[in-house]
Design a protein around this motif. Structure first.
Motif, short mmCIF file in Angstrom:
data_model
loop_
_atom_site.label_atom_id
_atom_site.label_comp_id
_atom_site.label_asym_id
_atom_site.label_seq_id
_atom_site.Cartn_x
_atom_site.Cartn_y
_atom_site.Cartn_z
N THR A 13 -5.50 59.90 -6.44
CA THR A 13 -4.66 59.59 -7.64
C THR A 13 -4.07 58.46 -8.59
N ASP A 14 -3.75 57.74 -7.33
CA ASP A 14 -3.30 56.34 -7.53
C ASP A 14 -4.83 55.09 -8.01
N LEU A 15 -5.89 55.46 -7.91
CA LEU A 15 -6.97 54.79 -7.85
C LEU A 15 -7.40 54.82 -9.49
N TYR A 16 -7.30 53.05 -9.91
CA TYR A 16 -8.04 52.86 -11.16
C TYR A 16 -9.10 53.68 -11.40
N PRO A 17 -9.27 54.52 -12.60
CA PRO A 17 -11.23 55.64 -12.55
C PRO A 17 -11.66 54.40 -12.14
N ASP A 18 -11.28 53.23 -12.41
CA ASP A 18 -13.45 53.28 -12.27
C ASP A 18 -13.53 52.24 -11.27
N VAL A 19 -13.03 52.85 -10.84
CA VAL A 19 -13.18 51.85 -9.31
C VAL A 19 -14.22 52.60 -8.19
N ARG A 20 -14.18 53.53 -7.90
CA ARG A 20 -15.68 53.98 -6.62
C ARG A 20 -16.65 54.03 -7.49
N HIS A 21 -16.78 54.44 -8.82
CA HIS A 21 -17.98 54.39 -9.70
C HIS A 21 -18.32 52.63 -9.69
N GLY A 22 -17.87 51.52 -9.92
CA GLY A 22 -17.51 50.02 -9.85
C GLY A 22 -17.53 49.38 -8.62
N LEU A 23 -17.13 50.20 -7.50
CA LEU A 23 -17.24 49.32 -6.17
C LEU A 23 -18.73 49.91 -6.05
N GLN A 24 -19.65 51.23 -6.29
CA GLN A 24 -20.52 52.02 -5.39
C GLN A 24 -21.45 51.26 -6.45
N ALA A 25 -21.66 50.79 -7.38
CA ALA A 25 -22.64 50.07 -7.98
C ALA A 25 -22.65 48.25 -7.18
N LEU A 26 -21.98 48.03 -7.43
CA LEU A 26 -22.31 46.90 -6.63
C LEU A 26 -22.59 47.22 -5.61
N ARG A 27 -22.68 47.98 -4.28
CA ARG A 27 -22.97 48.39 -3.26
C ARG A 27 -25.04 48.25 -3.37
N ASP A 28 -24.64 48.92 -4.99
CA ASP A 28 -26.85 49.43 -5.14
C ASP A 28 -26.90 48.29 -5.66
N LEU A 29 -26.88 47.02 -5.95
CA LEU A 29 -27.09 46.17 -6.01
C LEU A 29 -27.41 45.03 -4.82
N GLY A 30 -27.39 45.92 -4.05
CA GLY A 30 -27.56 44.95 -2.75
C GLY A 30 -26.32 44.33 -2.03
N LEU A 31 -25.18 43.73 -3.13
CA LEU A 31 -24.36 43.12 -2.23
C LEU A 31 -23.02 43.36 -1.38
N ARG A 32 -22.07 43.16 0.17
CA ARG A 32 -21.41 42.91 0.40
C ARG A 32 -20.24 43.04 -0.27
N VAL A 33 -19.31 44.29 -0.08
CA VAL A 33 -17.97 45.26 -0.76
C VAL A 33 -16.86 45.33 -0.03
N CYS A 34 -15.94 43.89 -0.08
CA CYS A 34 -14.89 44.32 1.14
C CYS A 34 -13.66 44.24 0.11
N VAL A 35 -12.50 44.32 0.54
CA VAL A 35 -11.67 45.13 0.61
C VAL A 35 -10.42 43.73 1.00
N ALA A 36 -9.39 43.23 0.55
CA ALA A 36 -8.70 42.15 1.59
C ALA A 36 -6.92 42.13 0.46
N GLY A 37 -6.07 42.25 0.44
CA GLY A 37 -4.86 42.02 0.34
C GLY A 37 -3.82 41.69 0.12
N ASN A 38 -2.54 41.98 -0.61
CA ASN A 38 -1.80 41.32 0.55
C ASN A 38 -0.83 42.49 1.04
N GLN A 39 -0.79 43.44 1.39
CA GLN A 39 -0.57 44.81 1.81
C GLN A 39 -0.11 44.79 3.20
N THR A 40 0.40 46.46 3.68
CA THR A 40 1.31 46.74 4.87
C THR A 40 -0.21 47.33 5.73
#
Length: 244
Positions: A101-128
């Protein structure tokens, strides 16, 4: 104590020409890019014993001043050791938590769509470290997830973006970094040679989303826009300073 961040307009000068390049990887910030921060700040307000609106307003105030958002906590409790307080919260059962429920609604679809383009998709931020563990537990459609605490270096330090390039596995000019904060995301990522995308959400993205002094290669309001931009052109609109 976080250092004051100078206004965005003081950190970037115009005078640009265009060049193009292939994009092969996209790396995302976390807070207010993929994950809503309202639970995070609400839980801090509860633990500090102040109304949620009070802390939220202070976060907005320090954001407008260009300060680290942890300064909002220090305004309520001067001299607090935020890292020690975080450990105390964890020990009392009021520590960090996030779920679907903390994810924005477009997150899963948006990330998957980028991977479907053959791109490498990563996550890196200022977090614990804990936030990284919680995010990995959500099994997002990405190739890797890591945080500043796990790396031992945080944005806007250039060493953080050196690690981003390593994580992406391709040259910086073929990597897009997506975030909501000009000073933490766009400006230092660009300085490291990465392409940049500013997302207009959260207090930072909405405050500076259309500021012409922010040197973002793209500006989007939803992650759903990014796959279409990349699939339509297949190339970056990278802007480079003019030679003098």
């Amino acid at each position: 104590m976080a250092e004051e961040t100078p206004p965005v307009s003081d950190r970037f000068d115009g005078g640009l020409t265009y060049a193009t390049g292939v994009v092969r990887a996209v790396v995302f910030d976390i807070g207010e890019t993929l994950v809503r921060d309202d639970r995070y700040w609400g839980s801090w307000a509860d633990w500090l014993g102040v109304p949620r609106h009070t802390l939220s307003a202070l976060v907005g105030a320090v954001t407008a001043l260009g300060l680290d958002n942890a300064e909002a906590i220090r305004l309520i409790r001067p001299g607090i050791d935020v890292h020690a307080a975080r450990r105390e919260r964890d020990e009392s059962g009021q520590g960090e938590f996030l779920d679907e429920t903390d994810l924005y609604p477009d997150v899963r679809h948006g990330l998957q769509a980028l991977r479907d383009l053959g791109l490498r998709v990563c996550v890196a931020g200022n977090q614990t470290t804990k936030a990284g563990e919680l995010l990995r537990g959500l099994h997002l459609p990405v190739d890797a997830i890591t945080t500043s605490e796990e790396w031992g270096v945080a944005k806007p330090d250039s060493a953080f973006f050196d690690r981003v390039v390593e994580l992406a596995g391709v040259p910086p000019e073929e990597t897009v970094y997506v975030g909501d904060h000009p000073a933490n995301d766009v400006v230092p990522a660009r300085a490291a040679g990465l392409l940049t995308c500013l997302i207009r959400r959260g207090p930072w993205g909405r405050l500076w989303g259309d500021d012409p002094s922010v040197p973002a290669d793209w500006r989007i309001s939803s992650l759903a826009e990014l796959p279409a931009l990349l699939s339509r052109t297949g190339r970056s609109p990278r802007v480079y300073p003019k030679e003098t």
